[in-house]
Design a protein around this motif. Structure first.
Motif, PDB file in Angstrom:
ATOM      1  N   THR A  84      46.937  51.419  11.537  1.00 33.60           N
ATOM      2  CA  THR A  84      47.860  50.738  12.183  1.00 33.60           C
ATOM      3  C   THR A  84      47.763  49.322  12.024  1.00 33.60           C
ATOM      4  O   THR A  84      47.044  48.612  11.435  1.00 33.60           O
ATOM      5  CB  THR A  84      47.553  50.997  13.734  1.00 33.60           C
ATOM      6  N   LEU A  93      50.245  52.602  20.571  1.00 33.86           N
ATOM      7  CA  LEU A  93      50.705  53.876  20.182  1.00 33.86           C
ATOM      8  C   LEU A  93      49.774  54.874  21.164  1.00 33.86           C
ATOM      9  O   LEU A  93      50.234  55.920  21.725  1.00 33.86           O
ATOM     10  CB  LEU A  93      50.013  54.291  18.777  1.00 33.86           C
ATOM     11  N   ARG A 244      54.160  57.140  15.833  1.00 31.43           N
ATOM     12  CA  ARG A 244      54.141  55.925  14.843  1.00 31.43           C
ATOM     13  C   ARG A 244      55.379  55.375  14.408  1.00 31.43           C
ATOM     14  O   ARG A 244      56.454  56.205  14.118  1.00 31.43           O
ATOM     15  CB  ARG A 244      53.111  56.097  13.704  1.00 31.43           C
ATOM     16  N   ASN A 248      54.859  51.956   9.363  1.00 28.42           N
ATOM     17  CA  ASN A 248      54.217  50.871   9.930  1.00 28.42           C
ATOM     18  C   ASN A 248      53.335  50.043   9.109  1.00 28.42           C
ATOM     19  O   ASN A 248      53.099  48.819   9.859  1.00 28.42           O
ATOM     20  CB  ASN A 248      53.177  51.600  11.020  1.00 28.42           C
TER      21      ASN A 248
END
Ligand SMILES: *Cc1c(COP(=O)(O)O)cnc(C)c1O
Length: 364
Positions: A84, A93, A244, A248
């Motif tokens: 992430t 998330l 997501r 990302n």
């Protein structure tokens, strides 16, 4: 909706206030828990091999090279990992995937101030359980969380902003008894001295635990914006495949983060060095009469000596005038304390030298 077109929960929200970020070479920056040292030289090398031509294409969507490297490090499967944009993206998330608007989200008081803000963005309610006077989780923590039917609970360990550590055994017990999800935010876990403090395999095989890891603190890469989550497939998969953002993490970040975690020899040296500096900092502050909460992170929360005529806030301002930044929180429970990031020896020496006259004591 109100006249500004914002949803009401957003209109009522005060945003997150970041620690001061200034680019001044003379500045001693001990306010946002960045690593005292840069990332591994292999990260620099990875950066130098990147071609602009490679950026014509979209990046690998799920950062699979990084996930494989992280899985090897933790001796788990890549399917137990999601990469992430900083640990902060993982927090968002988790909330959007697992928390219904209107639901309760558990946390402690004090804690990382981003949790209640992200919770409100999801239109859910923060439920804060007070820590004990020595900054531990109260014995009935799980009961309080279950009584409020928290869908998800954030525990930061080592704790921010105090640096205290809850044992792995205690967290396993909590996770077994808690009805909702337990997110253990391990942003500072790299600085824990006990090499056996490792919850990653437990989390990967758990019913309800996700760990947050960050490259910002332990790997000296706060500017890269890279973190990851560790958990069982049934919790990782919905974030990875559904909530997501499509791409990302950019290709450059993926390459650098992978290089950084693959150089564990360098990383471990770094943590040892930072921890040694932490000990020096605590020693220096204690000598001046500060009371330091035992920390397993790369910062120390130090209580201003009772005898000091200068308040924590005034010390913060006085240091700032001298180009030394530390963190002051107006929150009632810690308003007599300063949070100081572990720095390089010369930075800490300068801090200590400045503190003596501010406190009105002679330098040791
Ligand atoms: C720094 C930090 C994070 C994550 O930060 P990122 O830079 O987004 O990886 C998460 N939790 C706490 C308590 C932190 O201090």
């Amino acid at each position: 909706m109100n006249s500004n077109f914002e949803r009401n929960n957003i209109a009522e929200l005060e945003g997150y206030v970041s620690g001061e970020q200034r680019n001044d070479p003379d500045l001693i920056k001990l306010n946002t828990n960045e690593n005292a040292y840069p990332a591994s030289p292999q990260t620099q090398q990875a950066l130098e091999t990147i071609n602009i031509e490679d950026l014509r294409r979209y990046p690998q969507p799920t950062s699979d090279n990084f996930r494989r490297a992280a899985a090897a490090l933790h001796q788990i499967d890549p399917s137990n990992i999601i990469a992430t944009r900083g640990g902060d993206e993982l927090l968002r998330l988790l909330l959007t995937t697992f928390v219904d608007p209107g639901a309760a989200v558990g946390m402690t008081d004090l804690t990382y101030s981003l949790y209640p803000i992200l919770t409100r963005i999801q239109d859910a309610h923060p439920f804060a359980v007070a820590l004990t006077n020595d900054w531990k989780l109260p014995l009935n923590f799980t009961e309080q969380i279950n009584a409020e039917s928290c869908q998800l609970t954030f525990v930061v360990n080592p704790h921010a902003p105090t640096g205290t550590l809850t044992s792995a055994a205690d967290l396993i017990k909590i996770s077994n008894n808690i009805n909702g999800l337990l997110v253990i935010d391990e942003a500072y876990v790299d600085f824990v001295e006990d090499p056996n403090h490792d919850l990653s395999r437990f989390a990967a095989n758990s019913r309800n635990v996700v760990l947050l890891r960050s490259l910002s603190k332990g790997y000296g890469l706060a500017g890269l914006r890279f973190g990851y989550g560790v958990g069982p497939q049934h919790l990782i998969e919905p974030m990875l495949r559904k909530t997501r953002d499509s791409y990302n993490l950019d290709a450059i970040s993926q390459a650098l983060a992978t290089a950084a975690i693959q150089d564990q020899v360098y990383a471990k040296e770094n943590w040892k060095r930072v921890n040694a500096h932490r000990e020096e900092l605590v020693k220096g502050l204690t000598k001046m009469g500060f009371d330091c909460i035992p920390s397993q992170a790369n910062f120390v929360l130090a209580t201003v000596p009772d005898a000091s005529a200068t308040s924590a806030e005034a010390i913060y301002h006085a240091l700032r005038t001298e180009n030394v930044l530390v963190r002051y929180f107006p929150d009632e429970r810690i308003s007599n304390k300063l949070r100081i990031t572990v720095g390089r020896p010369e930075e800490q020496a300068r801090l200590l030298a400045l503190l003596a006259p501010i406190l009105g004591i002679s330098a040791a």
